[in-house]
Design an enzyme around this catalytic site. Structure first.
Site, mmCIF file in Angstrom:
data_model
loop_
_atom_site.group_PDB
_atom_site.id
_atom_site.type_symbol
_atom_site.label_atom_id
_atom_site.label_comp_id
_atom_site.label_asym_id
_atom_site.label_seq_id
_atom_site.Cartn_x
_atom_site.Cartn_y
_atom_site.Cartn_z
ATOM 1 N N GLY A 1 0.823 -1.211 0.000
ATOM 2 C CA GLY A 1 0.000 0.000 0.000
ATOM 3 C C GLY A 1 0.851 1.251 0.000
ATOM 4 O O GLY A 1 2.092 1.207 -0.034
ATOM 5 N N PHE A 2 0.172 2.360 0.080
ATOM 6 C CA PHE A 2 0.822 3.678 0.060
ATOM 7 C C PHE A 2 1.793 3.838 1.241
ATOM 8 O O PHE A 2 3.006 3.951 1.043
ATOM 9 C CB PHE A 2 -0.299 4.734 0.056
ATOM 10 N N ASN B 1 -2.672 -8.557 0.394
ATOM 11 C CA ASN B 1 -3.587 -9.294 -0.494
ATOM 12 C C ASN B 1 -3.851 -8.522 -1.785
ATOM 13 O O ASN B 1 -4.651 -8.961 -2.615
ATOM 14 C CB ASN B 1 -4.904 -9.617 0.218
ATOM 15 N N THR C 1 -6.108 -3.217 -2.382
ATOM 16 C CA THR C 1 -5.993 -1.799 -2.771
ATOM 17 C C THR C 1 -4.548 -1.423 -3.075
ATOM 18 O O THR C 1 -4.305 -0.396 -3.705
ATOM 19 C CB THR C 1 -6.520 -0.857 -1.650
ATOM 20 N N VAL D 1 -4.482 -11.253 5.619
ATOM 21 C CA VAL D 1 -4.276 -11.377 7.069
ATOM 22 C C VAL D 1 -5.519 -11.884 7.807
ATOM 23 O O VAL D 1 -5.442 -12.194 8.992
ATOM 24 C CB VAL D 1 -3.826 -10.035 7.710
ATOM 25 N N ASN E 1 -5.505 -12.062 14.416
ATOM 26 C CA ASN E 1 -4.450 -12.952 13.890
ATOM 27 C C ASN E 1 -3.056 -12.381 14.145
ATOM 28 O O ASN E 1 -2.122 -13.111 14.511
ATOM 29 C CB ASN E 1 -4.634 -13.165 12.378
ATOM 30 N N TYR F 1 -15.071 1.252 8.852
ATOM 31 C CA TYR F 1 -13.650 1.565 9.035
ATOM 32 C C TYR F 1 -13.379 2.028 10.470
ATOM 33 O O TYR F 1 -12.507 1.477 11.160
ATOM 34 C CB TYR F 1 -13.251 2.650 8.041
HETATM 35 P P1 NAD Z 1 -3.581 1.558 1.250
HETATM 36 O O1 NAD Z 1 -4.949 1.153 0.822
HETATM 37 O O2 NAD Z 1 -2.683 2.172 0.259
HETATM 38 O O3 NAD Z 1 -2.820 0.339 1.931
HETATM 39 C C1 NAD Z 1 -3.463 -0.691 2.607
HETATM 40 C C2 NAD Z 1 -2.855 -2.003 2.155
HETATM 41 O O4 NAD Z 1 -3.445 -3.094 2.891
HETATM 42 C C3 NAD Z 1 -3.088 -2.289 0.683
HETATM 43 O O5 NAD Z 1 -1.875 -2.623 0.059
HETATM 44 C C4 NAD Z 1 -4.067 -3.460 0.679
HETATM 45 O O6 NAD Z 1 -3.948 -4.267 -0.470
HETATM 46 C C5 NAD Z 1 -3.696 -4.152 1.969
HETATM 47 N N1 NAD Z 1 -4.748 -4.986 2.546
HETATM 48 C C6 NAD Z 1 -6.040 -4.649 2.778
HETATM 49 N N2 NAD Z 1 -6.708 -5.671 3.342
HETATM 50 C C7 NAD Z 1 -5.810 -6.682 3.486
HETATM 51 C C8 NAD Z 1 -5.889 -8.005 4.002
HETATM 52 N N3 NAD Z 1 -7.048 -8.498 4.487
HETATM 53 N N4 NAD Z 1 -4.782 -8.776 3.973
HETATM 54 C C9 NAD Z 1 -3.605 -8.303 3.475
HETATM 55 N N5 NAD Z 1 -3.478 -7.060 2.965
HETATM 56 C C10 NAD Z 1 -4.562 -6.255 2.976
HETATM 57 O O7 NAD Z 1 -3.797 2.553 2.497
HETATM 58 P P2 NAD Z 1 -2.719 3.398 3.307
HETATM 59 O O8 NAD Z 1 -3.106 4.810 3.217
HETATM 60 O O9 NAD Z 1 -1.356 2.986 2.928
HETATM 61 O O10 NAD Z 1 -3.044 2.921 4.792
HETATM 62 C C11 NAD Z 1 -2.223 1.975 5.462
HETATM 63 C C12 NAD Z 1 -2.686 1.835 6.896
HETATM 64 O O11 NAD Z 1 -2.541 3.087 7.573
HETATM 65 C C13 NAD Z 1 -4.138 1.413 7.039
HETATM 66 O O12 NAD Z 1 -4.273 0.533 8.097
HETATM 67 C C14 NAD Z 1 -4.838 2.717 7.365
HETATM 68 O O13 NAD Z 1 -6.002 2.501 8.131
HETATM 69 C C15 NAD Z 1 -3.775 3.448 8.161
HETATM 70 N N6 NAD Z 1 -3.987 4.883 8.080
HETATM 71 C C16 NAD Z 1 -3.660 5.581 6.946
HETATM 72 C C17 NAD Z 1 -3.920 6.934 6.887
HETATM 73 C C18 NAD Z 1 -3.573 7.753 5.671
HETATM 74 O O14 NAD Z 1 -3.900 8.941 5.645
HETATM 75 N N7 NAD Z 1 -2.926 7.206 4.655
HETATM 76 C C19 NAD Z 1 -4.508 7.594 7.968
HETATM 77 C C20 NAD Z 1 -4.848 6.838 9.083
HETATM 78 C C21 NAD Z 1 -4.567 5.501 9.139
#
Ligand code: NAD
Length: 323
Positions: free
Chosen positions: A18-19, A40, A43, A65, A107, A153
């Site tokens: 992810g990001f 997985n 996203t 996960v 998990n 969420y």
């Molecule tokens: P993102 O969507 O880019 O990354 C999330 C990643 O989790 C993706 O690569 C997705 O494929 C993976 N994923 C989702 N469900 C999964 C599963 N069941 N098993 C394995 N992989 C799975 O989002 P992000 O912005 O990089 O956010 C990452 C984390 O940081 C998240 O938990 C999010 O709640 C938290 N967060 C982010 C922000 C933000 O502004 N970017 C703010 C608050 C919290």
């Protein structure tokens, strides 16, 4: 408090493609850790990990996960980021989001217990909901609508915090980062969060869609700073939740104009309906991060936006037009 050294540590990052996860993997490896990234790809995308593809300290496993999770070998830390995070993603995958925060976190907590590893949960400012206290301190318990559309969420993350806190009481070393709006390179071109949406619209010459009257505020943090905060928290041994976020509050309307100018775009700004339960004001109190972790965000909005825009512009026109 037990702190630990990243050099030589073996670390599992969930949501690695992810990001935020992809930047975090790079930072951990630069600090001397061996990283196993799990994702997985719901996203995230492998392209985000392109820079690590051939790195000897990085392995990737395409896994979910929320499925039964056994992990071979030593593990010193788990950074649990796996969850849809953008509103467009969690509204499109509501049950998967609830499962990632609940089953996924259970998990990871169990894996941390078995491996005697530190569990760091990537929680969110969304646990504060539409806050009645401003700025938000970690002691604020939040104002979340448990049955609204965003609750898949918000409540999943609140449950994830409860799991992590219980794991802590059961003897697992834990950390909880409450991350506020983070932006930067590698946000998906389809990301519905405010910064990539405005950049996309500005670059394509489309109207910038401001929700409500645009007076609602966000406090943005550049991804490098967020990742720095996560790494400091992991190595600190601090167990109570810590806000990680930018402290410069900007209205959504001002942000639209800022991005329009930074993109050199002449797109108009238009107003659309405010989504249900959209938080009106958001700004973290980062006293804990500042005093305990020695952390403050360093990257100003103009610099962060310029780097984000440059990355988003790099995408092929075909991808952009398909949005
Ligand atoms: P993102 O969507 O880019 O990354 C999330 C990643 O989790 C993706 O690569 C997705 O494929 C993976 N994923 C989702 N469900 C999964 C599963 N069941 N098993 C394995 N992989 C799975 O989002 P992000 O912005 O990089 O956010 C990452 C984390 O940081 C998240 O938990 C999010 O709640 C938290 N967060 C982010 C922000 C933000 O502004 N970017 C703010 C608050 C919290």
């Amino acid at each position: 408090m037990t702190s630990f050294d990243l050099a030589g540590a073996r670390v599992l990052v969930t949501g690695a493609a992810g990001f935020v996860g992809s930047h975090l993997c790079e930072r951990l490896i630069a600090a001397g850790a061996a990283v196993v990234g799990v994702d997985n790809l719901s996203t995230g995308r492998m392209d985000n990990l392109r820079g690590l593809a051939d790195h000897g300290s990085f392995d990737f496993e395409h896994r979910d996960v929320t499925m039964p999770f056994r992990f071979p070998g030593r593990l010193d830390a788990i950074l649990h980021l796996a969850s849809p995070a953008a509103p467009g993603d969690y509204l499109a995958q509501p049950l998967a989001t609830l499962r990632a925060g609940s089953v996924g976190t259970l998990n990871m907590a169990e894996t941390a217990r078995v491996k005697d590893a530190t569990l760091l949960l990537a929680s969110t400012s969304e646990v504060y909901g539409d806050p009645l206290e401003h700025p938000q301190t970690e002691s604020y318990l939040g104002n979340v609508n448990p049955i609204g559309p965003r609750s898949v969420y918000d409540e999943a993350k609140r449950f994830a915090e409860a799991v992590t806190a219980q794991a802590g009481r059961d003897g697992v070393k834990t950390a909880i980062a409450r991350i506020f709006n983070t932006y930067g390179p590698r946000m998906s071109e389809r990301d519905s969060r405010v910064v990539p949406t405005f950049i996309r619209q500005a670059c394509l010459g489309l109207p910038l869609t401001v929700a409500g009257d645009g007076s609602q505020t966000r406090s943005l943090c550049f991804v490098d700073d967020t990742v720095d905060g996560l790494v400091r928290l992991l190595t600190s041994g601090h167990t109570a939740p810590v806000n990680i976020g930018g402290t410069t509050e900007v209205t959504v309307l001002d942000l639209a104009h800022l991005i329009r100018r930074a993109c050199g775009s002449s797109s108009p700004v238009i107003f659309v309906d405010l989504p249900q339960d959209d938080p009106h004001r958001r700004r973290p109190d980062i006293t804990t991060a500042r005093t305990i972790l020695g952390w403050t965000p360093k990257t100003g909005l103009p610099e962060g936006l310029a780097r984000t825009i440059a990355c988003q512009r790099d995408r092929t026109p075909a991808q952009a037009v398909a949005l």
